[in-house]
Design an enzyme around this catalytic site. Structure first.
Site, mmCIF file in Angstrom:
data_model
loop_
_atom_site.group_PDB
_atom_site.id
_atom_site.type_symbol
_atom_site.label_atom_id
_atom_site.label_comp_id
_atom_site.label_asym_id
_atom_site.label_seq_id
_atom_site.Cartn_x
_atom_site.Cartn_y
_atom_site.Cartn_z
ATOM 1 N N ASP A 185 -7.271 45.225 10.694
ATOM 2 C CA ASP A 185 -6.190 44.474 10.664
ATOM 3 C C ASP A 185 -6.659 43.766 9.026
ATOM 4 O OD1 ASP A 185 -4.708 42.975 10.552
ATOM 5 O OD2 ASP A 185 -4.897 41.656 12.358
ATOM 6 N N TRP A 186 -5.964 43.017 8.098
ATOM 7 C CA TRP A 186 -6.523 43.286 6.637
ATOM 8 C C TRP A 186 -7.692 41.699 7.488
ATOM 9 C CZ3 TRP A 186 -3.528 46.344 7.500
ATOM 10 C CH2 TRP A 186 -2.537 46.615 6.243
#
Length: 818
Positions: A229-230
């Site tokens: 995930d970012w």
């Protein structure tokens, strides 16, 4: 490896460079070898490819795309074929925008109704979520690009999501929180998986060898790519060892150097890197093939009509007293509620879509055929009270035969990065309902929100349609259901408890400091309410229709269950028949019943159809913690066919042969779990279930703050500057909220307050690196001037290194010998 020859041509630096992004949404390229960048875009219910500067929070407008109903909405359709069709449309739009990887669907379980991202997830049930996700993945990938199932795994709260440690026992992990992923990966064949931000039993998910290697790779034979995930990477080398290929977004080469250094020092083998590069190249080369053909624009109107069809099939009719619905054309209708004027049709955060078209209720009333006498706003969507608005709404309601009341939750209440504070709709809406009821009892409420709400006001409305977040075409879909052009066929994919205090995770959600304990074990959602005999407002699987259905002629054998459904009413309609299975043995604790199959059947009035729901490998299994594998208990099982979890129409018994595994539990020490009353489990009993001591759940306020501590913890930091910064942040949030800038206030909590310090390096695209962060932590921990000097010195070094690195890349791309 598929691309061994190509990998041999790469330098170590080039291989490492492929393991993180080039920018916010693109992967790195190697031009000299013909390796292009991939584009990854948000897209659980519509493509969010930003035209301007990229961000992960939905601040900058994206290219127009069809905004389909959210996952929480389409789950109510219980229609795998329909969800696959949505995937096909999403895939087509992704191809038209040259997107290689569409970041969705999200399939985390709805452990608590307050989880802020529930609108993006399908269900509280892993079987239903997994089957629908598999359909969507198949649809997306039918166009040659990749879906990305997320967030793997046990990401069930938004508060402190980047650092919270989820403590969950192995059986609950397997049966509840991983089963949907297992179905999505095995049946949907998702080419990409996104790891979650959180920790799982002491290790970040993308570094968790048990989760990433032993289960995902070894047990499920997953051969695709794992992307963080970012900003979700903690220790890049540990992530690589676990098989996490891609870190997003860019860190301007900083973590590439960490990988290179680890290989040069012999901490990890270059073969591990090669394995990751090979999988990443396979994803790139297989998804970019579709772009070799001339891509064409999608048909905007056709996709809009599809969004309407999905919305229509996902509407749930929750109440229809005195058959007030469908409305008659000669009835005078007053429309009241802010959401009729400005629809609440999607969530907020990284999934926000810029719709191609947006239907409006007030503009659509004329073609609905209703006798419309006027509109009043009635309330402010953000909760500000106004007696004047209520009075004006009541004056209009007095003149109407029926009041159509549009209510729900606003955009800042349901948002990524934040959990809801209560299960209530705003008080000003409740006051309006009571006031309207005094002047007109014929109220039909249309509820728009992406998650469960309490309804102490439900006795004041005769009709209740729940549209959830129905996308850009939802307004027309709702009106068509109101006038009977559509017969509602949606059924709830989650339970509606009477009040928040009734929920199984009430005492342990959310985790506020170090960890969150899943003490309820497998008893989430209907598994808890049903087993513990807790009354609910609306059970899992519930939904009314304008017609009636009769079930009959049940037959059960080892392969499945067959029965008949008859439409006994006056309207054509669809019925969702649900298969539940319950074990009669009490040797192993289990929920009273669990969903193991479902089907949706369309029937004309008087029509009967024979329906078969087959058993599969998940029908009778449970995870045995002694044998560490799936087993079947030899016992008699109740085979139940129902119109909902609590409306069982047919039942038979089947004796099933077991696998002969030893019993995994001691009944005497797990009494709460054997009774199913698992909402207040003691720490001692939870530890007996876990098999180890529960870690301390509170911050140690005596030690210096580190990389994985959050800005929120600056409240007790040693440094005066850090404590001042904390106060400034909290005051800013409070001020912005009071003046109505609630989206901005939410942004502060999501992207600053709960952000771990490492996020400063992982999410800033190279503006700050980890050595600079060391200086920031010195400042936070009371060494202001030493820390400031360190930050400035490391920034100078970083800028020099970036210039040298860029020159090296330029030379390489020109084909110069290094």
């Amino acid at each position: 490896m598929k691309y061994n020859d190509l990998i041999k041509k790469m330098t170590l630096e080039e291989k490492a460079s492929l393991m993180s992004g080039k920018d916010f949404w693109q992967t790195e390229s190697i031009e000299r070898l013909g390796i292009n960048s991939m584009f990854l875009a948000d897209g659980p219910h519509g493509i969010r490819k930003q035209a301007e500067a990229a961000d992960h929070l939905g601040l900058n407008e994206s290219i127009p795309a069809t905004c389909f109903p959210t996952a929480a909405t389409v789950a109510n359709s219980w229609n795998e074929e329909l969800v696959e069709k949505v995937g096909e449309y999403l895939g087509e739009e992704a191809v038209s925008q040259k997107v290689n990887v569409l970041l969705g669907p999200g399939i985390n379980m709805k452990r608590s109704p307050l989880a802020g991202r529930n609108f993006e997830y399908f269900s509280e049930d892993p079987y239903l979520a997994g089957k629908l996700a598999a359909g969507m993945i198949k649809g997306i990938q039918s166009h040659g690009i990749s879906a990305c199932v997320k967030h793997f795994a046990v990401n069930n709260q938004e508060e402190r999501r980047m650092s919270i440690d989820t403590i969950v026992d192995e059986r609950t992990l397997r049966e509840i929180y991983l089963t949907a992923f297992e179905i999505a990966i095995k049946e949907g064949q998702s080419k990409t998986v996104m790891s979650a931000y959180n920790m799982l039993n002491g290790a970040y998910t993308n570094e968790n060898i048990h989760l990433m290697r032993e289960i995902l790779r070894d047990e499920w034979n997953y051969e695709g790519v794992v992307v963080t995930d970012w900003g979700g990477s903690n220790d890049r080398v540990a992530g690589l060892l676990a098989g996490n290929e891609l870190e997003m977004p860019t860190t301007a080469g900083e973590t590439d150097k960490e990988i290179i250094a680890a290989i040069n020092k012999g901490h990890i083998s270059e073969d591990i890197l090669d394995e990751c590069v090979d999988r990443l190249l396979d994803l790139l080369f297989t998804t970019e093939k579709v772009f070799a053909k001339e891509t064409k624009d999608f048909d905007i109107e056709e996709h809009h009509q599809m969004a309407q069809k999905v919305a229509e099939e996902s509407i749930v009719l929750l109440k229809n007293e005195e058959n007030i619905l469908p409305l008659k054309q000669n009835e005078k209708v007053a429309v009241i509620g802010d959401f009729a004027q400005e629809a609440r049709y999607q969530g907020a955060g990284s999934s926000i879509v810029n719709p191609t078209i947006l239907d409006n209720t007030l503009e659509s009333l004329e073609e609905s055929g209703l006798t419309y006498i006027g509109f009043e706003k009635g309330f402010d969507r953000y909760g500000k009270k106004s007696k004047k608005q209520i009075d004006k709404a009541c004056e209009l309601a007095k003149e109407a035969d029926v009041v159509l009341l549009y209510i729900g939750l606003d955009e800042v209440t349901e948002a990524e990065g934040l959990d809801r504070q209560s299960m209530s709709i705003p008080e000003n809406q409740i006051e309006l309902i009571h006031a309207l009821h005094k002047v007109n009892v014929n109220i039909v409420a249309v509820l728009s929100c992406g998650a469960v709400v309490e309804m102490p006001w439900i006795g004041k409305v005769k009709g209740l349609l729940h549209s959830y977040l129905s996308g850009q075409a939802g307004s027309k879909a709702i009106l068509r259901a109101i006038v009977g052009e559509v017969n509602p066929s949606g059924k709830l994919a989650e339970t509606y408890p009477i009040k928040h205090e009734d929920t199984p995770a009430y005492y342990h959600f959310p985790g506020k400091e170090v960890s969150v304990e899943y003490r309820e074990g497998p008893f989430i959602g209907y598994r808890y309410y049903d087993t513990a005999n807790v009354n609910v407002l609306f059970p899992f699987g519930f939904g009314l229709s304008y017609t009636t259905f009769e079930y009959s002629e049940v037959q059960v054998d080892k392969s499945g269950v067959t029965f008949a459904i008859t439409n006994t009413g006056d309207y054509a309609g669809s019925e969702v028949a649900q298969l539940y299975v319950g074990c009669q043995s009490t040797n192993i604790f289990r929920p009273k019943k669990e969903l193991k199959g479902f089907t949706k059947v369309f029937l004309n009035p008087g029509e009967t159809k024979s329906v078969t729901i087959p058993f599969d490998d998940k029908t009778f299994r449970y995870f045995n913690v002694k044998t560490n594998q799936w087993e079947i208990e030899e016992a008699s099982y109740n085979i139940m066919i129902g119109a909902s979890c609590s409306d069982i129409r047919l039942e038979e018994t089947l004796v099933v042969e077991g696998t002969g595994a030893p019993l995994p539990y001691d009944k005497d020490v797990l009494s709460s779990y054997y009774s199913g009353k698992a909402n207040q489990v003691s720490i001692e009993e939870f530890e007996a279930l876990l098999g180890y001591k529960v870690p301390v759940s509170t911050w140690d306020r005596t030690v210096p703050l580190g990389y994985n501590d959050t800005i929120a913890q600056c409240q007790y930091a040693k440094g005066l500057f850090a404590r001042f910064a904390f106060r400034a942040i909290t005051l800013s949030h409070s001020f912005l909220w009071k003046i109505g800038k609630r989206s901005t206030a939410n942004l502060i909590m999501m992207s600053v307050y709960h952000m771990p310090f490492r996020g400063m390096a992982r999410m800033t695209g190279g503006i700050m690196n980890m050595p600079m962060l060391d200086g920031v932590l010195m400042i936070v921990n009371g060494k202001f001037f030493k820390g400031l000097r360190h930050v400035l010195k490391e920034r100078k070094k970083m800028r020099k290194a970036q210039k040298e690195s860029q020159q090296l890349i330029n030379n390489r791309n020109k084909g110069e010998v290094l």
